[in-house]
Design an enzyme around this catalytic site. Structure first.
Site, PDB file in Angstrom:
ATOM      1  N   CYS A 165       3.178 -50.152 -62.116  1.00 58.96           N
ATOM      2  CA  CYS A 165       3.299 -49.209 -61.008  1.00 58.96           C
ATOM      3  C   CYS A 165       4.410 -49.559 -60.031  1.00 58.96           C
ATOM      4  O   CYS A 165       4.703 -48.779 -59.126  1.00 58.96           O
ATOM      5  CB  CYS A 165       1.968 -49.108 -60.274  1.00 58.96           C
ATOM      6  SG  CYS A 165       0.608 -48.667 -61.368  1.00 58.96           S
ATOM      7  N   HIS A 305       0.736 -48.700 -50.714  1.00 54.80           N
ATOM      8  CA  HIS A 305       0.406 -48.459 -52.127  1.00 54.80           C
ATOM      9  C   HIS A 305      -0.867 -47.627 -52.211  1.00 54.80           C
ATOM     10  O   HIS A 305      -0.935 -46.693 -52.996  1.00 54.80           O
ATOM     11  CB  HIS A 305       0.257 -49.797 -52.847  1.00 54.80           C
ATOM     12  CG  HIS A 305       0.123 -49.688 -54.317  1.00 54.80           C
ATOM     13  ND1 HIS A 305       1.059 -49.046 -55.102  1.00 54.80           N
ATOM     14  CD2 HIS A 305      -0.844 -50.133 -55.178  1.00 54.80           C
ATOM     15  CE1 HIS A 305       0.693 -49.109 -56.373  1.00 54.80           C
ATOM     16  NE2 HIS A 305      -0.464 -49.748 -56.450  1.00 54.80           N
ATOM     17  N   GLU A 316      -4.326 -54.851 -49.313  1.00 53.02           N
ATOM     18  CA  GLU A 316      -3.054 -54.459 -48.696  1.00 53.02           C
ATOM     19  C   GLU A 316      -3.105 -54.461 -47.167  1.00 53.02           C
ATOM     20  O   GLU A 316      -2.189 -54.993 -46.521  1.00 53.02           O
ATOM     21  CB  GLU A 316      -2.607 -53.088 -49.220  1.00 53.02           C
ATOM     22  CG  GLU A 316      -1.197 -52.732 -48.774  1.00 53.02           C
ATOM     23  CD  GLU A 316      -0.669 -51.461 -49.418  1.00 53.02           C
ATOM     24  OE1 GLU A 316       0.523 -51.152 -49.228  1.00 53.02           O
ATOM     25  OE2 GLU A 316      -1.450 -50.752 -50.110  1.00 53.02           O
ATOM     26  N   LYS A 337      -0.674 -41.125 -51.971  1.00 48.37           N
ATOM     27  CA  LYS A 337      -1.382 -40.957 -53.247  1.00 48.37           C
ATOM     28  C   LYS A 337      -2.667 -40.167 -53.064  1.00 48.37           C
ATOM     29  O   LYS A 337      -3.218 -39.645 -54.044  1.00 48.37           O
ATOM     30  CB  LYS A 337      -1.693 -42.318 -53.868  1.00 48.37           C
ATOM     31  CG  LYS A 337      -0.479 -43.053 -54.430  1.00 48.37           C
ATOM     32  CD  LYS A 337      -0.902 -44.349 -55.117  1.00 48.37           C
ATOM     33  CE  LYS A 337       0.290 -45.125 -55.660  1.00 48.37           C
ATOM     34  NZ  LYS A 337       1.106 -45.728 -54.596  1.00 48.37           N
ATOM     35  N   HIS A 342      -1.866 -40.970 -58.368  1.00 50.22           N
ATOM     36  CA  HIS A 342      -1.071 -42.167 -58.644  1.00 50.22           C
ATOM     37  C   HIS A 342      -0.119 -41.868 -59.804  1.00 50.22           C
ATOM     38  O   HIS A 342      -0.552 -41.697 -60.948  1.00 50.22           O
ATOM     39  CB  HIS A 342      -2.002 -43.323 -59.001  1.00 50.22           C
ATOM     40  CG  HIS A 342      -1.338 -44.657 -59.026  1.00 50.22           C
ATOM     41  ND1 HIS A 342       0.036 -44.828 -58.971  1.00 50.22           N
ATOM     42  CD2 HIS A 342      -1.854 -45.921 -59.118  1.00 50.22           C
ATOM     43  CE1 HIS A 342       0.325 -46.110 -59.024  1.00 50.22           C
ATOM     44  NE2 HIS A 342      -0.803 -46.792 -59.110  1.00 50.22           N
ATOM     45  N   PHE A 403       0.115 -53.615 -62.088  1.00 46.88           N
ATOM     46  CA  PHE A 403      -0.641 -54.527 -62.941  1.00 46.88           C
ATOM     47  C   PHE A 403       0.268 -55.668 -63.395  1.00 46.88           C
ATOM     48  O   PHE A 403       1.456 -55.485 -63.655  1.00 46.88           O
ATOM     49  CB  PHE A 403      -1.166 -53.793 -64.175  1.00 46.88           C
ATOM     50  CG  PHE A 403      -2.357 -52.903 -63.926  1.00 46.88           C
ATOM     51  CD1 PHE A 403      -3.002 -52.873 -62.708  1.00 46.88           C
ATOM     52  CD2 PHE A 403      -2.846 -52.083 -64.942  1.00 46.88           C
ATOM     53  CE1 PHE A 403      -4.096 -52.066 -62.490  1.00 46.88           C
ATOM     54  CE2 PHE A 403      -3.950 -51.264 -64.745  1.00 46.88           C
ATOM     55  CZ  PHE A 403      -4.568 -51.261 -63.514  1.00 46.88           C
TER      56      PHE A 403
END
Length: 416
Positions: A165, A305, A316, A337, A342, A403
């Protein structure tokens, strides 16, 4: 050596909120959800029945029939967004020195559906196996950048970043680095993804990563909400034209922002989970701030994010608090998002565009679908819940985390 300055002179996107920049911004500022039932295949056998698809997409409106057959959806999205950005930049392709124009593109998964379909077809006819000659070109992640370069004759550095991502953000950082070092004058950069497929939904369901709020898809992506239950998958592409500042000035280009700060780091913690204390996230933001030569207090807006996952939405904000201290209460934050879903490898580019548009119009887009704040999230932090608000933005920061622990942060500056 003195590094060159990098500016943004073109933007393009196709995503669940719109098929161009203006439609995208209209959806963002009005808090529109792009989620709905999956139409591309029968999703009833999966735990998740919905996603943020691009509505009424017809590739033949953008590409001829042969090109549609040759390219996977992720590469089609890339071509569309790149074409918009190049047109938006006002570049004169007839006189452009194409040896100094490159393409650095990001894709986290790339051609997932061609792989799935080809293997399915193979297993259904083991006595006489057949594969399309386009199987490999449609699947590999670097084909989008190669296609864009071939379409326009760009002969500068052309590569692909694959960091889940964080792919599009790392693509922008790589492009900016080449320009800073004087290795090229212009880059088309960004990312694309088209993972709303049976394999994509099934795979993420197996990881318990997706929301299963099938009764109300439009409120399923709810970052920082107590009842969030996973992210909503999106699709599409975002493209930016990055250009060396003096080159842009010399040709009279419109400059939409300056890319002043870039940061990369790795959690080195877990395959899919973030460092729960936000160590890698704090490190990447600090590196971007140092690269920009500014202080945390200079940042007005953070596009987080913010995926609507249990662990990420806690880690975060912890990282932001570590970096920004008490200034966290003076920063406007939003998780777009919640509207787009996403976009995986394309997320960083689309969210960078959101930052640039927010600076242009002086409007913070909202984090929608906030019903009850997670008790672990500081209620005094301004997450711009449910409604956009006006604010002059001088510096905007965008985070993307992938990831494997891959982290990327970019900082944009509004130029007078």
């Amino acid at each position: 050596m003195e590094l060159k300055r990098v500016v943004v002179t073109g933007l393009g996107t196709i995503n669940p909120l719109g098929k161009n920049i203006d439609e995208f911004w209209e959806g963002l500022r009005n808090g529109v959800s792009g989620a709905g039932p999956i139409t591309r295949f029968d999703a009833s056998k999966f735990k998740t029945h919905f996603a943020c698809e691009i509505k009424n997409f017809d590739p033949n409106a953008y590409l001829n029939r042969k090109e549609v057959q040759k390219h996977d959806l992720y590469a089609q999205f890339a071509y569309i967004a790149a074409a918009q950005a190049i047109a938006h930049s006002g570049l004169d392709l007839a006189t452009l020195d194409k040896d100094n124009v490159g393409v650095i593109w990001g894709a986290g998964i790339a051609g997932l559906d061609p792989f799935y379909q080809s293997v399915t077809d193979f297993n259904s006819n083991l006595e006489n196996p057949r594969f399309s000659p386009f199987f490999i070109p449609k699947m590999i992640a670097n084909m989008a950048s190669g296609n864009i370069a071939m379409q326009y004759g760009f002969r500068g550095p052309t590569i692909t970043t694959v960091t889940a991502c964080a792919s599009a953000t790392h693509a922008m950082i790589d492009a900016a680095t080449y320009i800073r070092l004087g290795k090229a004058k212009i880059f088309v950069t960004g990312g694309s993804e088209a993972a709303i497929t049976q394999a994509g939904v099934g795979g993420f369901n197996a990881m318990h990563a997706l929301s299963t709020r099938n009764d109300d898809p439009k409120t399923a992506s709810r970052p920082f909400d107590k009842d969030r239950d996973g992210f909503v998958m999106g699709e599409g592409s975002g493209a930016l034209v990055l250009e060396e500042y003096e080159h842009a000035i010399a040709r009279g280009a419109t400059i939409y922002a300056e890319l002043v700060g870039c940061g990369m780091s790795t959690d080195a913690y877990h395959m899919t989970a973030p460092d729960p204390e936000g160590g890698g996230a704090a490190l990447v933001m600090n590196r971007a701030l140092e690269d920009a030569g500014i202080k945390p207090e200079d940042i007005d807006y953070i596009n987080v994010h913010g995926t609507s996952t249990g662990l990420g939405d806690i880690a975060e904000p912890k990282a932001i608090r570590r970096v920004f201290g008490e200034h966290i209460y003076k920063v406007s934050i939003s998780a777009t998002k919640s509207m787009t879903g996403h976009l995986l490898g394309a997320a960083g580019a689309v969210e960078a565009i959101a930052c640039i548009m927010a600076m242009k119009y002086g409007i913070i887009p909202p984090t929608i679908n906030q019903f009850e704040l997670d008790p672990e999230v500081d209620p005094k932090v301004d997450f711009t819940f449910n409604h956009a608000k006006e604010r002059n933005i001088r510096y905007a920061l965008s985070n993307t985390f992938g990831f494997g622990g891959h982290n990327g942060t970019v900082i944009f500056k509004k130029l007078d």
